[in-house]
Every structure is written in C-alpha cells, then in structure tokens.
Design a protein around this motif. Sequence first.
Motif, PDB file in Angstrom:
ATOM      1  N   UNK A 234      12.672   7.322  16.410  1.00  0.00           N
ATOM      2  CA  UNK A 234      12.363   5.940  16.754  1.00  0.00           C
ATOM      3  C   UNK A 234      13.285   4.960  16.032  1.00  0.00           C
ATOM      4  N   UNK A 235      13.658   5.271  14.803  1.00  0.00           N
ATOM      5  CA  UNK A 235      14.548   4.380  14.059  1.00  0.00           C
ATOM      6  C   UNK A 235      15.887   4.203  14.762  1.00  0.00           C
ATOM      7  N   UNK A 236      16.330   5.205  15.512  1.00  0.00           N
ATOM      8  CA  UNK A 236      17.582   5.090  16.251  1.00  0.00           C
ATOM      9  C   UNK A 236      17.497   3.993  17.315  1.00  0.00           C
ATOM     10  N   UNK A 237      16.273   3.627  17.698  1.00  0.00           N
ATOM     11  CA  UNK A 237      16.064   2.548  18.661  1.00  0.00           C
ATOM     12  C   UNK A 237      15.746   1.235  17.949  1.00  0.00           C
ATOM     13  N   UNK A 238      14.875   1.297  16.946  1.00  0.00           N
ATOM     14  CA  UNK A 238      14.417   0.081  16.281  1.00  0.00           C
ATOM     15  C   UNK A 238      15.541  -0.652  15.561  1.00  0.00           C
ATOM     16  N   UNK A 239      16.354   0.050  14.787  1.00  0.00           N
ATOM     17  CA  UNK A 239      17.377  -0.611  13.971  1.00  0.00           C
ATOM     18  C   UNK A 239      18.359  -1.421  14.823  1.00  0.00           C
ATOM     19  N   UNK A 240      18.945  -0.852  15.870  1.00  0.00           N
ATOM     20  CA  UNK A 240      19.860  -1.673  16.688  1.00  0.00           C
ATOM     21  C   UNK A 240      19.152  -2.785  17.455  1.00  0.00           C
ATOM     22  N   UNK A 241      17.867  -2.588  17.789  1.00  0.00           N
ATOM     23  CA  UNK A 241      17.121  -3.643  18.476  1.00  0.00           C
ATOM     24  C   UNK A 241      16.917  -4.837  17.570  1.00  0.00           C
ATOM     25  N   UNK A 242      16.575  -4.596  16.311  1.00  0.00           N
ATOM     26  CA  UNK A 242      16.446  -5.685  15.336  1.00  0.00           C
ATOM     27  C   UNK A 242      17.754  -6.451  15.215  1.00  0.00           C
ATOM     28  N   UNK A 243      18.828  -5.717  15.082  1.00  0.00           N
ATOM     29  CA  UNK A 243      20.139  -6.351  14.893  1.00  0.00           C
ATOM     30  C   UNK A 243      20.530  -7.180  16.106  1.00  0.00           C
ATOM     31  N   UNK A 244      20.334  -6.616  17.305  1.00  0.00           N
ATOM     32  CA  UNK A 244      20.717  -7.323  18.520  1.00  0.00           C
ATOM     33  C   UNK A 244      19.860  -8.556  18.769  1.00  0.00           C
ATOM     34  N   UNK A 245      18.658  -8.578  18.177  1.00  0.00           N
ATOM     35  CA  UNK A 245      17.733  -9.693  18.370  1.00  0.00           C
ATOM     36  C   UNK A 245      17.934 -10.810  17.361  1.00  0.00           C
ATOM     37  N   UNK A 246      18.883 -10.650  16.463  1.00  0.00           N
ATOM     38  CA  UNK A 246      19.149 -11.673  15.463  1.00  0.00           C
ATOM     39  C   UNK A 246      18.300 -11.558  14.221  1.00  0.00           C
ATOM     40  N   UNK A 247      17.623 -10.430  14.051  1.00  0.00           N
ATOM     41  CA  UNK A 247      16.772 -10.225  12.881  1.00  0.00           C
ATOM     42  C   UNK A 247      17.331  -9.119  11.979  1.00  0.00           C
ATOM     43  N   UNK A 248      18.645  -9.077  11.865  1.00  0.00           N
ATOM     44  CA  UNK A 248      19.261  -8.033  11.041  1.00  0.00           C
ATOM     45  C   UNK A 248      18.909  -8.162   9.566  1.00  0.00           C
ATOM     46  N   UNK A 249      18.427  -9.348   9.140  1.00  0.00           N
ATOM     47  CA  UNK A 249      18.039  -9.526   7.740  1.00  0.00           C
ATOM     48  C   UNK A 249      16.651  -8.960   7.441  1.00  0.00           C
ATOM     49  N   UNK A 250      15.865  -8.661   8.475  1.00  0.00           N
ATOM     50  CA  UNK A 250      14.547  -8.056   8.262  1.00  0.00           C
ATOM     51  C   UNK A 250      14.746  -6.609   7.810  1.00  0.00           C
ATOM     52  N   UNK A 251      14.118  -6.250   6.712  1.00  0.00           N
ATOM     53  CA  UNK A 251      14.319  -4.942   6.117  1.00  0.00           C
ATOM     54  C   UNK A 251      13.291  -3.943   6.656  1.00  0.00           C
ATOM     55  N   UNK A 252      13.769  -2.806   7.133  1.00  0.00           N
ATOM     56  CA  UNK A 252      12.888  -1.801   7.722  1.00  0.00           C
ATOM     57  C   UNK A 252      12.307  -0.925   6.623  1.00  0.00           C
ATOM     58  N   UNK A 253      10.993  -0.688   6.729  1.00  0.00           N
ATOM     59  CA  UNK A 253      10.252   0.129   5.766  1.00  0.00           C
ATOM     60  C   UNK A 253       9.687   1.348   6.497  1.00  0.00           C
ATOM     61  N   UNK A 254       9.737   2.502   5.870  1.00  0.00           N
ATOM     62  CA  UNK A 254       9.163   3.728   6.407  1.00  0.00           C
ATOM     63  C   UNK A 254       8.887   4.661   5.233  1.00  0.00           C
ATOM     64  N   UNK A 255       7.851   5.483   5.224  1.00  0.00           N
ATOM     65  CA  UNK A 255       7.053   5.919   6.344  1.00  0.00           C
ATOM     66  C   UNK A 255       5.557   5.934   6.035  1.00  0.00           C
ATOM     67  N   UNK A 256       5.140   5.394   4.878  1.00  0.00           N
ATOM     68  CA  UNK A 256       3.730   5.137   4.582  1.00  0.00           C
ATOM     69  C   UNK A 256       2.856   6.391   4.552  1.00  0.00           C
ATOM     70  N   UNK A 257       3.372   7.516   4.097  1.00  0.00           N
ATOM     71  CA  UNK A 257       2.571   8.741   4.012  1.00  0.00           C
ATOM     72  C   UNK A 257       1.370   8.541   3.098  1.00  0.00           C
ATOM     73  N   UNK A 258       0.337   9.359   3.296  1.00  0.00           N
ATOM     74  CA  UNK A 258      -0.910   9.199   2.552  1.00  0.00           C
ATOM     75  C   UNK A 258      -0.738   9.419   1.059  1.00  0.00           C
ATOM     76  N   UNK A 259       0.199  10.263   0.677  1.00  0.00           N
ATOM     77  CA  UNK A 259       0.434  10.533  -0.739  1.00  0.00           C
ATOM     78  C   UNK A 259       1.891  10.845  -0.994  1.00  0.00           C
ATOM     79  N   UNK A 260       2.226  10.961  -2.267  1.00  0.00           N
ATOM     80  CA  UNK A 260       3.624  11.134  -2.659  1.00  0.00           C
ATOM     81  C   UNK A 260       4.187  12.458  -2.160  1.00  0.00           C
ATOM     82  N   UNK A 261       3.401  13.534  -2.229  1.00  0.00           N
ATOM     83  CA  UNK A 261       3.891  14.827  -1.763  1.00  0.00           C
ATOM     84  C   UNK A 261       4.138  14.818  -0.259  1.00  0.00           C
ATOM     85  N   UNK A 262       3.214  14.220   0.502  1.00  0.00           N
ATOM     86  CA  UNK A 262       3.411  14.093   1.947  1.00  0.00           C
ATOM     87  C   UNK A 262       4.644  13.248   2.241  1.00  0.00           C
TER      88      UNK A 262
END
Length: 484
Positions: A234-262
């Motif tokens: 999905x990031x292969x789609x999201x990152x260029x979409x943000x940039x093309x939309x003029x929001x290249x300064x918005x920083x992408x965060x991932x991936x919110x796993x339940x714990x550190x090991x996950x």
Amino acid sequence: MHLHVSIWSLVLPLSAASHSQRHISHDVAIPTVKIAINASTRFQVIDGFGVSEAFQRSAQVHGKAGLSESNQRKVLDYLFSNEVGAGLTSLRNGIGSSTSYIRDFMKSIEPTDPGGPNATAKYEWDGDDGSQVWLTKEALRYGVKWVYADAWSAPAYMKTNGNDSNGGSICGVQETFCASGDWRQAYANYLVQYIRFYKEKEGIAITHLGFLNEPDLNQTYASMQSSGFQAGDFLKVLAPTLKASGFEDVQIVCCEATGWNDGEDILAELQSIPGAEDSLAVYSAHGYSSNPALPFKTTISKTWQTEWADLDGSWRTSWDYLGKEGEGMAWANKIQQALTLSNVSGFLYWIGAETTTTNSALIRLANDTVSVSSRLWAFAQFSRFVKPGAVRVGVESGIGYVRVSAFENVNGGVVVNIINNGHVDVRTDVVISGWDGTVGNVTSWLTNNANNLTVGVEFRAIGGSREPGFNGLVPARSMVSYIV
C-alpha cells in the motif's frame, strides 16, 4: 567550555523532606549515587509526548457527557499547559471509517460506497469530526507541535470482509481478492482528502499520517489487518499520492503493531518491499503485548511508541501504593526505559481524558468532575521539560535502581530525569562533561506520593572549579527532574 560555577546544593520543599523522612530510620545511611552526564554522546532527537482522544473522547472533553466549560478548560490545561499541566506536544486523532457517530464510532468522510474503486468519490465534511476539530484547534493554541491522523480501518466497502470492524484487509494488496476490484488508490485518495479537509476547511496542518492500527489483531471495533508485505504494497501507492497532492511534507507513520515484538516482525516483512521503508518518516508500535525493550532494526530515523495504557486495572490515581501496572511510578519507568532502551523519539499514552472506570485514561471524567491520575504527572516530568528537538545524551548511574536519562534542549539547557526505585532516599552527585553551555539557574521538580510535579527552590552556588555539576537528593520511590 565556559564554566562559571560547578557545585550546587538543593533545598527540597518541606513536603518532600517530610515525605522522605518516613522512609528512613535514623540509623540508615543515605547512599550517594554518582551520575555522570556526557553531553557529547548523543542519541535520538526527541519529538515529544502525547495522547489521543479518538473514538469521540474529544466529544466527552467537549461536554458531551456533562462536563462544564470551566472543567473543559481545566482538562485542556492539565493535558497541554506548560505552566500547570503536562505540556504535551503530540495529539493522535482517529480517521473515521464508520457510517455514523452512533455510540463512540468515528464517522467516515465517505460513508457511502461510490460504486467502485474508480467511481467519483462522495466525500462529506461536517466540520466537527467527533469534536476532534475543536480539540485540535485548542491543543494547537497551547503549542502542540504534532497532529497525527491515524486510521483504524478503511471504510467497509474498500475491504475484503465488507466491514470496517472485525479485521479484513484493504482490497488490492497482495494475497487479497475482491470482486469490486483494487481499492488501494481509492484509500490513498481518501486519506489525502481527510488531510485536505483539515487544511482547507479548518486551517489545521496535519503533520503525520497513519493508515493502520494494530494490524496484527482482529477486533470487534474498527480494525483492519495487514502484514508488513501488504503494508509495503500500500505504501507504494500512498507515498506518491501524497506527493502528487501537494502534501509531501506530511510524514507517513507505520505500522502500529500491538507490541514491540510484533512490530519487529512486521518491520522485517516491510523491509522486503523495495522502497517501502524509505517512504516512512516514523516507524511506530504499541506497548501492550510486549514492552519497548530494544531499538528497532531500521534505517528510519524516528521511532514512536504511539499507544499504551493499563486497560484492565480499576481507576487509580496513586503514584506508588500497591506497585500496580497503572500507578504513576510504573509509567515513569515505562517512559524512561522506552527512551533509553528503545531510543523512541515519541511516546504517547492511549487516552488523555475520558469517562471511564479503568486506568485507560490519564484523566477521568464523571459528569462534571475531573480526576487526575499520577500517570499524568509521570508524563509531565518528561513532557514539561524535554521539548521537540531535544537530543538524548549519554548518562551513567552508579546505582542500578536509580534510573536516569538526560537531554539537551534546543536552547542548550540540560534536563536530567532521575527515578529512585529504591526504598531509601539517595543523594545525587551529578557531573556534566562535553557540554558547551554555561551553568545558570538550576531547579528541581518532584513527583511522589506527596507531590505532583512540585517545584523546589533554585540551587545555590557553593563554589568549586570542576566540570559543572550539582548535588541533590531524590526521595525514595520518587522522580525528580533537574533543569539546568
């Protein structure tokens, strides 16, 4: 180095002194811990500390459950004021996926299926977003720096299970099939439109964007599952979409796993997708199933712990009473260890304030009453003094149960956070090396069973010509912040 003074003496407030005396018999010697700070040894840059008010908790703060305007202001002060509260600098909002605001649902900006992934989107904006617009504007007035918008799920019609709850994956990522087609681009557009509504309609700049929450779990509330492989897809789609939309300064965060090991497992999968890791500004995980104990093996410069709480314990305000998970001292140690063991740049609690009977919040709301837990003051010991842009620096403690972290703020000042987990008071002998600053006023701030971020008097110079430093005292089962 420009050194004017070297040794300082600390005068504790009367309440702290009397509290510490209860822990020490007259025949017990007070140990001295030597604390060596090396400001030339530098670790992660700190982004700050924060909370969420997702799932309409913002509306509870805004009076939905009976909170008066005066107490609404009190809650905001406790969370965001740098004078009387915790001075938090990060706010995590929820991007809705449900069709309505029933119960505590977060409503989608596109609640109706447009008819397919390539159909014209039918976006809606109510200017409220479950009171998150109001809360965000208020938080920004206090000086909050980061506004993190995170989606727990995509809308139901974009997912494999046709439901915004109970797991399911975004249609179109690898190992999925949906008769309706590939919704990755539509979901990316959806997230960008959410940012655009905040920017163009409300004048709010969202600084960080996430598209997953605990993707390793299948939950009965808004939830969406994903492997690291699928997240990278999905990031292969999201990152260029943000940039093309003029929001290249918005920083992408991932991936919110339940714990550190996950989180480590998901990261390893993500790294197998070319370019996916490079598109991220922050790698994130939660602390529930496994604590932050080691740094992630990533090239990303920032790691955030973005959600954690005691979800099982009954509401408790105490700092140190029964040694329970939800007590303030336990959370002071969790924050300290995440900073020093896992090199996190950001640390966020789950909920700042809500109507609850558990320790899930820092502040409990009940009709028009406000109750503050010591967990808030544990956060305040860090967030009031360690500000965005600060750098964690090297420090060593001569006693194992005295845990220490040290930071240099962008203004050149040094913050030393000391947690005395022992059952006797300790004297501190602090020396700073590798620092280009000049020792000026030094103050102490204390939290324990008798104090909630109580300020001590300024240190008095007593002479000397060594490297800059100071002497102090940290009562048993307490946390002290020294501000140099």
